[in-house]
Write a protein that holds these residues in place. Structure first.
Motif, PDB file in Angstrom:
ATOM      1  N   ILE A 197       0.878  -1.167   0.000  1.00  0.00           N
ATOM      2  CA  ILE A 197       0.000   0.000   0.000  1.00  0.00           C
ATOM      3  C   ILE A 197       0.914   1.215   0.000  1.00  0.00           C
ATOM      4  CG2 ILE A 197      -1.635   1.368   1.355  1.00  0.00           C
ATOM      5  CD1 ILE A 197      -2.964  -0.956   0.091  1.00  0.00           C
ATOM      6  N   SER A 198       0.739   2.060  -1.007  1.00  0.00           N
ATOM      7  CA  SER A 198       1.685   3.169  -1.161  1.00  0.00           C
ATOM      8  C   SER A 198       0.982   4.519  -1.177  1.00  0.00           C
ATOM      9  CB  SER A 198       2.479   3.011  -2.457  1.00  0.00           C
ATOM     10  OG  SER A 198       1.634   3.183  -3.586  1.00  0.00           O
ATOM     11  N   SER A 199       1.729   5.531  -0.728  1.00  0.00           N
ATOM     12  CA  SER A 199       1.314   6.925  -0.853  1.00  0.00           C
ATOM     13  C   SER A 199       2.483   7.661  -1.501  1.00  0.00           C
ATOM     14  CB  SER A 199       0.987   7.543   0.509  1.00  0.00           C
ATOM     15  OG  SER A 199      -0.170   6.930   1.062  1.00  0.00           O
ATOM     16  N   THR A 200       2.201   8.402  -2.558  1.00  0.00           N
ATOM     17  CA  THR A 200       3.258   9.031  -3.339  1.00  0.00           C
ATOM     18  C   THR A 200       2.996  10.529  -3.453  1.00  0.00           C
ATOM     19  OG1 THR A 200       3.412   6.983  -4.616  1.00  0.00           O
ATOM     20  CG2 THR A 200       4.551   8.896  -5.494  1.00  0.00           C
ATOM     21  N   TYR A 201       4.076  11.318  -3.281  1.00  0.00           N
ATOM     22  CA  TYR A 201       3.956  12.768  -3.213  1.00  0.00           C
ATOM     23  C   TYR A 201       4.932  13.424  -4.192  1.00  0.00           C
ATOM     24  CZ  TYR A 201       1.898  11.383   1.252  1.00  0.00           C
ATOM     25  OH  TYR A 201       1.138  10.777   2.219  1.00  0.00           O
ATOM     26  N   PRO A 202       4.511  14.524  -4.818  1.00  0.00           N
ATOM     27  CA  PRO A 202       5.420  15.235  -5.733  1.00  0.00           C
ATOM     28  C   PRO A 202       6.369  16.164  -4.971  1.00  0.00           C
ATOM     29  CG  PRO A 202       3.278  16.307  -5.692  1.00  0.00           C
ATOM     30  CD  PRO A 202       3.160  15.102  -4.810  1.00  0.00           C
ATOM     31  N   VAL A 203       7.545  16.380  -5.513  1.00  0.00           N
ATOM     32  CA  VAL A 203       8.501  17.356  -4.986  1.00  0.00           C
ATOM     33  C   VAL A 203       8.688  18.414  -6.064  1.00  0.00           C
ATOM     34  CG1 VAL A 203      10.833  17.764  -4.136  1.00  0.00           C
ATOM     35  CG2 VAL A 203       9.682  15.592  -3.637  1.00  0.00           C
ATOM     36  N   PHE A 204       8.326  19.659  -5.755  1.00  0.00           N
ATOM     37  CA  PHE A 204       8.367  20.733  -6.751  1.00  0.00           C
ATOM     38  C   PHE A 204       9.679  21.513  -6.677  1.00  0.00           C
ATOM     39  CE2 PHE A 204       3.856  19.982  -5.925  1.00  0.00           C
ATOM     40  CZ  PHE A 204       3.359  19.832  -7.215  1.00  0.00           C
ATOM     41  N   SER A 205      10.031  22.090  -7.820  1.00  0.00           N
ATOM     42  CA  SER A 205      11.250  22.897  -7.915  1.00  0.00           C
ATOM     43  C   SER A 205      11.085  24.175  -7.108  1.00  0.00           C
ATOM     44  CB  SER A 205      11.520  23.229  -9.385  1.00  0.00           C
ATOM     45  OG  SER A 205      12.538  24.198  -9.492  1.00  0.00           O
ATOM     46  N   LYS A 206      12.173  24.599  -6.449  1.00  0.00           N
ATOM     47  CA  LYS A 206      12.124  25.840  -5.672  1.00  0.00           C
ATOM     48  C   LYS A 206      12.029  27.056  -6.581  1.00  0.00           C
ATOM     49  CE  LYS A 206      14.629  24.185  -1.603  1.00  0.00           C
ATOM     50  NZ  LYS A 206      15.836  24.370  -0.747  1.00  0.00           N
ATOM     51  N   THR A 207      12.603  26.938  -7.769  1.00  0.00           N
ATOM     52  CA  THR A 207      12.601  28.067  -8.695  1.00  0.00           C
ATOM     53  C   THR A 207      11.341  28.109  -9.550  1.00  0.00           C
ATOM     54  OG1 THR A 207      13.819  26.734 -10.310  1.00  0.00           O
ATOM     55  CG2 THR A 207      15.116  28.113  -8.798  1.00  0.00           C
ATOM     56  N   ASP A 208      10.745  26.930  -9.783  1.00  0.00           N
ATOM     57  CA  ASP A 208       9.522  26.864 -10.587  1.00  0.00           C
ATOM     58  C   ASP A 208       8.521  25.980  -9.854  1.00  0.00           C
ATOM     59  OD1 ASP A 208       7.512  26.693 -12.404  1.00  0.00           O
ATOM     60  OD2 ASP A 208       8.704  25.854 -14.038  1.00  0.00           O
ATOM     61  N   PRO A 209       7.602  26.565  -9.095  1.00  0.00           N
ATOM     62  CA  PRO A 209       6.666  25.796  -8.253  1.00  0.00           C
ATOM     63  C   PRO A 209       5.773  24.839  -9.019  1.00  0.00           C
ATOM     64  CG  PRO A 209       6.660  28.125  -7.650  1.00  0.00           C
ATOM     65  CD  PRO A 209       7.441  28.016  -8.928  1.00  0.00           C
ATOM     66  N   LYS A 210       5.670  24.978 -10.345  1.00  0.00           N
ATOM     67  CA  LYS A 210       4.837  24.083 -11.135  1.00  0.00           C
ATOM     68  C   LYS A 210       5.608  22.892 -11.699  1.00  0.00           C
ATOM     69  CE  LYS A 210       1.487  27.601 -12.550  1.00  0.00           C
ATOM     70  NZ  LYS A 210       0.804  28.254 -13.710  1.00  0.00           N
ATOM     71  N   LYS A 211       6.932  22.949 -11.577  1.00  0.00           N
ATOM     72  CA  LYS A 211       7.760  21.894 -12.145  1.00  0.00           C
ATOM     73  C   LYS A 211       8.022  20.798 -11.090  1.00  0.00           C
ATOM     74  CE  LYS A 211      12.241  21.038 -14.312  1.00  0.00           C
ATOM     75  NZ  LYS A 211      13.537  21.639 -14.723  1.00  0.00           N
ATOM     76  N   VAL A 212       7.698  19.536 -11.449  1.00  0.00           N
ATOM     77  CA  VAL A 212       7.923  18.408 -10.550  1.00  0.00           C
ATOM     78  C   VAL A 212       9.343  17.895 -10.746  1.00  0.00           C
ATOM     79  CG1 VAL A 212       7.160  16.118  -9.854  1.00  0.00           C
ATOM     80  CG2 VAL A 212       5.487  17.785 -10.665  1.00  0.00           C
ATOM     81  N   GLU A 213      10.128  17.939  -9.690  1.00  0.00           N
ATOM     82  CA  GLU A 213      11.518  17.499  -9.769  1.00  0.00           C
ATOM     83  C   GLU A 213      11.697  16.043  -9.346  1.00  0.00           C
ATOM     84  OE1 GLU A 213      14.031  20.109  -7.557  1.00  0.00           O
ATOM     85  OE2 GLU A 213      14.410  21.348  -9.336  1.00  0.00           O
ATOM     86  N   ALA A 214      10.781  15.558  -8.515  1.00  0.00           N
ATOM     87  CA  ALA A 214      10.923  14.179  -8.012  1.00  0.00           C
ATOM     88  C   ALA A 214       9.588  13.701  -7.461  1.00  0.00           C
ATOM     89  CB  ALA A 214      11.999  14.118  -6.932  1.00  0.00           C
ATOM     90  N   ALA A 215       9.545  12.402  -7.202  1.00  0.00           N
ATOM     91  CA  ALA A 215       8.368  11.804  -6.562  1.00  0.00           C
ATOM     92  C   ALA A 215       8.851  10.906  -5.435  1.00  0.00           C
ATOM     93  CB  ALA A 215       7.552  10.998  -7.566  1.00  0.00           C
ATOM     94  N   ILE A 216       8.243  11.087  -4.274  1.00  0.00           N
ATOM     95  CA  ILE A 216       8.609  10.291  -3.108  1.00  0.00           C
ATOM     96  C   ILE A 216       7.469   9.320  -2.803  1.00  0.00           C
ATOM     97  CG2 ILE A 216       9.183  10.320  -0.662  1.00  0.00           C
ATOM     98  CD1 ILE A 216      10.340  13.050  -1.003  1.00  0.00           C
ATOM     99  N   CYS A 217       7.797   8.037  -2.752  1.00  0.00           N
ATOM    100  CA  CYS A 217       6.803   6.999  -2.487  1.00  0.00           C
ATOM    101  C   CYS A 217       7.104   6.357  -1.131  1.00  0.00           C
ATOM    102  CB  CYS A 217       6.821   5.947  -3.588  1.00  0.00           C
ATOM    103  SG  CYS A 217       5.586   4.652  -3.367  1.00  0.00           S
ATOM    104  N   ILE A 218       6.119   6.361  -0.278  1.00  0.00           N
ATOM    105  CA  ILE A 218       6.248   5.733   1.043  1.00  0.00           C
ATOM    106  C   ILE A 218       5.269   4.568   1.067  1.00  0.00           C
ATOM    107  CG2 ILE A 218       5.984   6.075   3.526  1.00  0.00           C
ATOM    108  CD1 ILE A 218       6.288   9.178   2.657  1.00  0.00           C
ATOM    109  N   TYR A 219       5.740   3.373   1.361  1.00  0.00           N
ATOM    110  CA  TYR A 219       4.849   2.221   1.271  1.00  0.00           C
ATOM    111  C   TYR A 219       5.153   1.187   2.343  1.00  0.00           C
ATOM    112  CZ  TYR A 219       8.755   0.470  -1.647  1.00  0.00           C
ATOM    113  OH  TYR A 219       9.980   0.108  -2.140  1.00  0.00           O
ATOM    114  N   ARG A 220       4.201   0.283   2.498  1.00  0.00           N
ATOM    115  CA  ARG A 220       4.357  -0.798   3.477  1.00  0.00           C
ATOM    116  C   ARG A 220       3.897  -2.110   2.848  1.00  0.00           C
ATOM    117  NH1 ARG A 220      -0.186   2.047   4.907  1.00  0.00           N
ATOM    118  NH2 ARG A 220      -2.124   0.854   5.251  1.00  0.00           N
ATOM    119  N   ASP A 221       4.524  -3.166   3.258  1.00  0.00           N
ATOM    120  CA  ASP A 221       4.238  -4.502   2.743  1.00  0.00           C
ATOM    121  C   ASP A 221       2.925  -5.018   3.357  1.00  0.00           C
ATOM    122  OD1 ASP A 221       4.354  -6.997   1.667  1.00  0.00           O
ATOM    123  OD2 ASP A 221       5.979  -7.735   2.926  1.00  0.00           O
ATOM    124  N   ILE A 222       2.025  -5.510   2.504  1.00  0.00           N
ATOM    125  CA  ILE A 222       0.755  -6.065   3.006  1.00  0.00           C
ATOM    126  C   ILE A 222       0.588  -7.533   2.593  1.00  0.00           C
ATOM    127  CG2 ILE A 222      -0.424  -3.838   3.052  1.00  0.00           C
ATOM    128  CD1 ILE A 222      -1.834  -4.734   0.423  1.00  0.00           C
TER     129      ILE A 222
END
Length: 362
Positions: free
Chosen positions: A103-128
């Motif tokens: 089960i995962s939850s994934t969040y975007p990481v936006f650029s500091k210089t361009d708030p609309k630009k996605v620089e990365a995605a962080i996925c936090i999950y657990r084994d079910i």
């Protein structure tokens, strides 16, 4: 590269992932990819779930190493949309060949210089996977318990066991499923071999009385002078050799009684059965005490009911009491489409008893 607490907090901001609730960040399953899909962070928890080493995945594109079985990569979705996705079930195969259920939850990481630009995605999950295994085990136990209950109530068939996909058979099943939810008497008519008792058992097992007894009797198989005592029971001394006995109506208390070939029942007994349907009460043979009949009555005959009435083998007033719901099972000649379903089923069930191997296809 280890996942740093400062990096996570910076990526999520102040009102997001509750990092303060995690005792050791190294134990959290955190997977980070950059805008091009390359893996840049891979926590210890990921190594455990995927049976991989940190150095085996860092710098590689996730699309090249993961095979998604259920749902797509949530990291790719977040990189495309810039929107967070929470609590999604994802199933995939890791490079080690291990199948992971998470089960995962994934969040975007936006650029500091361009708030609309996605620089990365962080996925936090657990084994079910353990939970899924436990759920499957529980489902199996429930199915086994249901099967055992069916054996204990005197039946072995449900609607799932009825073979045939033709229009006429599908219509009969549909009507039977509706009738099963009521407590009204049901009359099943059809030539010998069309599955009248299979339908009767299926109706019982789909009814509110499914946990109670299903009692079946073939009226043509019991001598006329014994059928009444078999149904109603006897009182000691009512006739020579009579003892106190329980009839099938009493045995089926709270459940279902199925009277097959009811057109073989003599007219005198049919009138007594009619009274049971009208009053809900009966007396044992030789008895004076009235007993309440708390049963569901299903009946069947192997000819057209109106013809049975014409031939004086079935009382017309009893027919209208029995046939509150009426189901007419068609002969095989009227549903030839079902032959292709029936042949392999019969070969499978009957072949072994005759020393023949089951046929895999037909």
């Amino acid at each position: 590269m280890k996942v740093k607490e400062e990096f996570i907090l910076e990526a999520f901001g102040e009102n997001s992932f509750p990092i303060q609730d995690v005792e050791r960040i190294e134990d959290v399953c955190i997977h980070v990819v950059n805008a091009s899909g390359k893996i840049i962070c891979y926590s210890k928890g990921c190594e455990i779930i995927e049976n991989m080493k940190h150095e085996d995945v860092i710098g590689k594109n996730m699309s090249d190493i993961y095979d998604y079985l259920e749902n797509e990569s949530m990291e790719s979705l977040v990189l495309k949309t810039g929107k967070k996705v929470q609590d999604v079930h994802v199933k995939y195969t890791s490079p080690s060949g291990k199948v992971a259920d998470v089960i995962s939850s994934t969040y975007p990481v936006f650029s500091k210089t361009d708030p609309k630009k996605v620089e990365a995605a962080i996925c936090i999950y657990r084994d079910i996977s353990d939970y899924i295994h436990m759920a499957n085990t529980i489902n199996k136990l429930q199915n086994d318990l249901k099967s055992q209950q069916l054996k204990n109530n005197g039946t072995q068939f449900t609607f799932k066991d009825i073979i045939g996909s033709s229009g006429p058979m599908a219509e009969c099943i549909h009507h039977a499923e509706i009738a099963a939810l009521t407590t009204a008497p049901i009359l099943i008519a059809g030539p010998t071999g069309t599955g009248k008792e299979v339908f009767a058992q299926s109706i019982h097992n789909a009814s509110p009385q499914a946990h109670k007894h299903f009692v079946a009797i073939n009226c043509s198989a019991i001598p006329e002078n014994l059928l009444e005592s078999t149904l109603f029971g006897t009182v000691k001394g009512s006739f020579t050799g009579a003892v106190d006995s329980v009839g099938l109506l009493e045995t089926a208390e709270g459940g279902t009684i199925f009277l097959d070939e009811i057109n073989s029942m003599h007219m005198g007994l049919q009138s007594k059965l009619l009274r049971v349907l009208e009053t809900g009460k009966y007396r044992k043979v030789g008895g004076h005490k009235e007993i309440t009949a708390n049963i569901r009555l299903l009946s069947a005959l192997n000819q057209d009911p109106l013809k049975a009435i014409e031939e004086k083998r079935l009382r017309s007033d009893l027919y209208y009491r029995l046939a509150v719901f009426s189901i007419h099972l068609p002969p095989l000649k009227d549903r030839k489409q079902d032959i292709l379903d029936l042949v392999p089923a019969f070969l499978s069930t009957e072949g072994g008893g005759h020393g023949k191997a089951a046929v895999q296809s037909f």
